[in-house]
Scaffold this motif. Sequence first.
Motif, mmCIF file in Angstrom:
data_model
loop_
_atom_site.group_PDB
_atom_site.id
_atom_site.type_symbol
_atom_site.label_atom_id
_atom_site.label_comp_id
_atom_site.label_asym_id
_atom_site.label_seq_id
_atom_site.Cartn_x
_atom_site.Cartn_y
_atom_site.Cartn_z
ATOM 1 N N ARG A 72 5.624 11.281 -0.170
ATOM 2 C CA ARG A 72 5.825 10.310 0.917
ATOM 3 C C ARG A 72 4.550 9.504 1.108
ATOM 4 O O ARG A 72 3.528 10.057 1.491
ATOM 5 C CB ARG A 72 6.190 11.035 2.211
ATOM 6 C CG ARG A 72 7.486 11.828 2.107
ATOM 7 C CD ARG A 72 7.720 12.654 3.352
ATOM 8 N NE ARG A 72 8.096 11.816 4.470
ATOM 9 C CZ ARG A 72 9.341 11.448 4.740
ATOM 10 N NH1 ARG A 72 10.333 11.856 3.976
ATOM 11 N NH2 ARG A 72 9.602 10.684 5.781
ATOM 12 N N VAL A 73 4.639 8.230 0.818
ATOM 13 C CA VAL A 73 3.514 7.319 1.012
ATOM 14 C C VAL A 73 3.979 6.174 1.880
ATOM 15 O O VAL A 73 5.166 5.829 1.928
ATOM 16 C CB VAL A 73 2.951 6.803 -0.329
ATOM 17 C CG1 VAL A 73 2.215 7.891 -1.069
ATOM 18 C CG2 VAL A 73 4.033 6.223 -1.201
ATOM 19 N N ALA A 74 3.025 5.583 2.573
ATOM 20 C CA ALA A 74 3.369 4.514 3.518
ATOM 21 C C ALA A 74 2.269 3.463 3.539
ATOM 22 O O ALA A 74 1.152 3.704 3.068
ATOM 23 C CB ALA A 74 3.553 5.095 4.924
ATOM 24 N N SER A 75 2.613 2.328 4.073
ATOM 25 C CA SER A 75 1.614 1.293 4.274
ATOM 26 C C SER A 75 0.461 1.864 5.078
ATOM 27 O O SER A 75 0.672 2.679 5.979
ATOM 28 C CB SER A 75 2.222 0.128 5.063
ATOM 29 O OG SER A 75 3.349 -0.384 4.412
ATOM 30 N N ALA A 76 -0.747 1.424 4.777
ATOM 31 C CA ALA A 76 -1.905 1.870 5.541
ATOM 32 C C ALA A 76 -1.669 1.587 7.007
ATOM 33 O O ALA A 76 -1.247 0.501 7.383
ATOM 34 C CB ALA A 76 -3.165 1.163 5.047
#
Length: 83
Positions: free
Chosen positions: A74-78
């Motif tokens: 799970r990665v997201a915008s900073a």
Amino acid sequence: MSGAILWNGAPVAFRAGESVASALARAGIRALGDLPTGQEAAVFCGIGQCQGCLVSLDGRLVEACLTPCRDGLRVASAGAGNG
Ligand code: FES
């Protein structure tokens, strides 16, 4: 191994050996959000030197170009949390 990462909660397929930056680029995702500096995050150098591709992973900022994909990551915008 291939599979899908979750980018801001949406699945993005990856191929074996791909970085998060590569998988996102192949999916047409080039704008990675806003950096703490206020600039737009995006891949520039692709080798971990410019810090332009920072994304949020487990509550910390990591370089998308250096982060290997794994299924369900799970990665997201900073600044957006972990998707
Ligand atoms: S694109 Fe420069 S650090 Fe990732």
